[in-house]
Design a protein around this motif. Structure first.
Motif, PDB file in Angstrom:
ATOM      1  N   THR A 171       0.914  -1.310  -0.091  1.00  0.00           N
ATOM      2  CA  THR A 171      -0.083   0.042  -0.118  1.00  0.00           C
ATOM      3  C   THR A 171       0.843   1.109   0.085  1.00  0.00           C
ATOM      4  O   THR A 171       0.589   2.199  -0.747  1.00  0.00           O
ATOM      5  N   ASP A 172       1.994   1.285   0.866  1.00  0.00           N
ATOM      6  CA  ASP A 172       2.845   2.510   0.606  1.00  0.00           C
ATOM      7  C   ASP A 172       3.444   2.628  -0.526  1.00  0.00           C
ATOM      8  O   ASP A 172       3.660   3.737  -0.995  1.00  0.00           O
ATOM      9  N   LEU A 173       3.692   1.366  -1.370  1.00  0.00           N
ATOM     10  CA  LEU A 173       4.369   1.674  -2.729  1.00  0.00           C
ATOM     11  C   LEU A 173       3.453   2.561  -3.457  1.00  0.00           C
ATOM     12  O   LEU A 173       3.982   3.302  -4.185  1.00  0.00           O
ATOM     13  N   VAL A 174       2.303   1.965  -3.787  1.00  0.00           N
ATOM     14  CA  VAL A 174       1.120   2.739  -4.520  1.00  0.00           C
ATOM     15  C   VAL A 174       1.187   4.105  -4.219  1.00  0.00           C
ATOM     16  O   VAL A 174       1.279   4.771  -4.835  1.00  0.00           O
ATOM     17  N   ALA A 175       1.020   4.545  -2.756  1.00  0.00           N
ATOM     18  CA  ALA A 175       0.888   5.763  -2.323  1.00  0.00           C
ATOM     19  C   ALA A 175       2.213   6.560  -2.885  1.00  0.00           C
ATOM     20  O   ALA A 175       1.921   7.508  -3.378  1.00  0.00           O
ATOM     21  N   ARG A 176       3.234   5.935  -2.690  1.00  0.00           N
ATOM     22  CA  ARG A 176       4.426   6.736  -3.039  1.00  0.00           C
ATOM     23  C   ARG A 176       4.430   7.009  -4.494  1.00  0.00           C
ATOM     24  O   ARG A 176       4.941   7.911  -4.918  1.00  0.00           O
ATOM     25  N   ILE A 177       4.000   6.075  -5.393  1.00  0.00           N
ATOM     26  CA  ILE A 177       3.961   6.129  -6.869  1.00  0.00           C
ATOM     27  C   ILE A 177       3.007   7.122  -7.421  1.00  0.00           C
ATOM     28  O   ILE A 177       3.219   8.098  -8.071  1.00  0.00           O
ATOM     29  N   ASP A 178       1.807   6.971  -6.575  1.00  0.00           N
ATOM     30  CA  ASP A 178       0.874   7.975  -7.077  1.00  0.00           C
ATOM     31  C   ASP A 178       1.282   9.479  -6.518  1.00  0.00           C
ATOM     32  O   ASP A 178       1.061  10.542  -7.201  1.00  0.00           O
ATOM     33  N   SER A 179       2.039   9.724  -5.299  1.00  0.00           N
ATOM     34  CA  SER A 179       2.378  11.023  -5.046  1.00  0.00           C
ATOM     35  C   SER A 179       3.677  11.553  -5.795  1.00  0.00           C
ATOM     36  O   SER A 179       3.822  13.047  -5.861  1.00  0.00           O
TER      37      SER A 179
END
Length: 192
Positions: A171-179
């Motif tokens: 979940t953290d990875l997707v948030a980092r990619i999106d941000s």
């Protein structure tokens, strides 16, 4: 004298050719080729999400940047390398599948039962989701971060298991990619 490079079957050649037109950037097409080689070398029946993750980490700077600092990246690569000599051996006799209905992933990436270089259902679905992400951000071709986000979208993916063992939250990875989408979008910063 036998050739050093094994002869490819017509199905393998068709699959490789289809990838060229399957909405992948040149870099991501190289990642796919690397994942296929890794699957063959490891004696696995299919290319799965862990093969794709390993190949992404080896060849895509943007993916490595999203993963995090060097110690975390080294730990993750260590787990992926151990796959062929350790805990990943239990995967060789199973198909990576979440039990959800199969998703057609596009040209050349719908083979999921073929024991000679096919795709696990989750890997095939991830390739389709990566292209969808690229389309949503207005890109013609999927990039490595599109594939990474698509891989971790299914909690049953082997790549998610490996990431978890290395202390990297999906979940953290997707948030980092999106941000950080502006840094990774090759089309002027459109959202991933």
């Amino acid at each position: 004298m036998q050739p050093r490079i094994p002869h490819q079957s017509a199905d393998e050649q068709d699959l490789r050719t289809a990838d060229d037109d399957a909405g992948l950037s040149a870099e991501l097409a190289a990642v796919v080729a690397g994942a296929r080689r890794r699957a063959v070398r490891d004696g696995d029946r299919q290319v799965d999400t862990a093969h794709l993750l390993h190949s992404l980490l080896e060849s895509d700077f943007d993916v490595r940047a999203v993963i995090g600092e060097a110690p975390q990246l080294a730990r993750l690569l260590g787990y992926l390398v151990q796959r062929s000599i350790g805990y990943g051996l239990r995967w060789q006799s199973t198909v990576e599948d979440s039990g959800t209905p199969a998703v057609v992933a596009g040209p050349g990436i719908t083979e999921t039962k073929d024991a000679g270089g096919g795709w696990s259902p989750l890997a095939a679905a991830a390739m389709g989701r990566a292209r969808d992400r690229a389309e949503r951000r207005g890109a013609d071709r999927a990039a490595g971060t599109d594939l990474l986000a698509a891989i971790v979208a299914d909690p049953q993916a082997r790549a998610v298991e490996v990431l978890g063992r290395a202390g990297v939250g999906a979940t953290d990875l997707v948030a980092r990619i999106d941000s950080r989408s502006g840094e990774y979008a090759g089309d002027g910063g459109a959202a991933c």
